[in-house]
Design an enzyme around this catalytic site. Sequence first.
Site, short mmCIF file in Angstrom:
data_model
loop_
_atom_site.label_atom_id
_atom_site.label_comp_id
_atom_site.label_asym_id
_atom_site.label_seq_id
_atom_site.Cartn_x
_atom_site.Cartn_y
_atom_site.Cartn_z
CD GLU A 200 -2.92 -1.22 2.03
OE1 GLU A 200 -2.95 -0.35 2.70
OE2 GLU A 200 -3.79 -2.26 2.11
CD GLU A 332 -2.80 -6.31 2.94
OE1 GLU A 332 -4.34 -5.63 3.34
OE2 GLU A 332 -2.17 -6.16 3.29
#
Length: 528
Positions: A200, A332
């Site tokens: 991220e 994820e």
Amino acid sequence: MNFGGVRFVLRVFLVALILTAPLMAAENAHFVIDVTKHGVKIDRNIFGQFAENLGHGLYEGIWVGKDSSIPNTRGIRNDVVAALRELKVPNVRWPGGCFADEYHWRKGIGPAEKRPATLNTAWGNVVDTNSFGTNEFMDFMQQIGSQPYVSVNVGSGTPQEAAEWLEYMTAAAPTALAKERAANGHPDPYKVGFMGIGNESWSCGGDMTPDYYVSQLKIFSRFVENDNPAQRDTNQMLKIAVGPGFPETEWTEAVMKAWQHHDWSWNFDGLSVHWYTTPGGWPLSMPSTDFSIDDYAKTLKTTLFMDEFLRKQETVMDKYDPQKKVALVVDEWGAWYKPLPGTNKDFLLQQNSLRDAILASLNLNIFARHADRVRMANIAQMINVIQAMILTDKEKMVLTPTYYVFKMYVPFQDATFVPIAFDAGTYSQGSNTLPRVDALAARDTSGKLWLEITNLDPEKPIEIDADTTGMVIKSAKGQTLTASQVDSVNTFSTPTTVVPKPVSAIVNGGRLTLTVEPKSVTVISLEP
Ligand code: AHR
């Protein structure tokens, strides 16, 4: 005898029957499973898991220490290992998540008593003893029979630090780092199947712009190598770049455009995307227990957006990589609800209900339908965090409904996708209208056909009859996972509320018939 009274009772009975009959009556669906048109392989790596250093995911969930009274092997709990072995977990992502971009691997090697205590500033500022480090993670991988997927620190680390970590793990030659690994108990190099380059990076991984990330990606991809000779020509480590955690595609555009022009000096094999089911958005408001039937429908409706989310990213990837060399890696995913009341909010502890089992099957089926591009996925997370397989409390352990879905889906690992045509109509609840049924079929390497059916409808059973084209089936057997309520859960004191049970399926003249219970996940094997 009072005939008037009897007539009254009969009338009440009939009215009750008429009112309840539509609720209980089964729906019908006809399936045509076309074995002649089998598609691509459903990569076993889509059944991967994620184990971040977060809350009780690693500490207590996996690692209890060698001196613990909880039965363990070299500090890793035996009950958890035995349960995970059943899932044939193909890969585990570690150490994060947001934690990865603050992890400095050297703090987690060597004698335990010499490892420094640090603060886990990503998750609650709790003290991290660093007793679960590289060698312990690799031992855990070996004990459960899985492949490591390590995320290197791009946000607060350097290419040199990451390169040295890979050398420590994978060098066979007698370098100083390989000798250090040997001194720490592992002379042989480890195999590292996958390496994530950051996490991220548009947010907790350093709040980078796409262009800045691309410049980092090139450097890390160029200089951070796997040195294991056994992974040089075959079984090469796959490098995974950061992709978006939002439906917009600017980030994917930038990274894939750069990839299109990559040369010999740098490359990557997968683009990571994150997409959670957060019904109602942020801040999280959906509870993991005691939710309503409207919440159930809303959650499933939200999760089905995964399909569109993937399509958006795939459209951009197809533009720059029409041959689909770069895998889409959903590393994820899962249902993320409000933390359980009374728990540390940074530990992301939630319960796991029948709703989550159904949600897991819907997502796995979506990944399978995108198998030409989605070749890896990691549910978040393995133990005690978000949509977990396993919950623990000191010596106690309970397997969640999601665990059982992963167990039932084991036959789909590396099986070949087979298309199914069916129309089972829709199920509506409040403002949410959903497909009543979802299904997946695949052929395993031994030629056996597997059929999965998810009945989303919480009230109505479905009577299924299925024909197969290109294969005459002679027998069928399988299991179904359901419970009395959509919010039924397994607890430490009632661990078998939501567990699979055998289902009866009839094969007559090559045709399969079975009744699928409301709110259930069913997996059947069909034998020729
Ligand atoms: O899984 C929890 C967190 O969610 C991860 O650390 C991060 O990557 C994501 O935002």
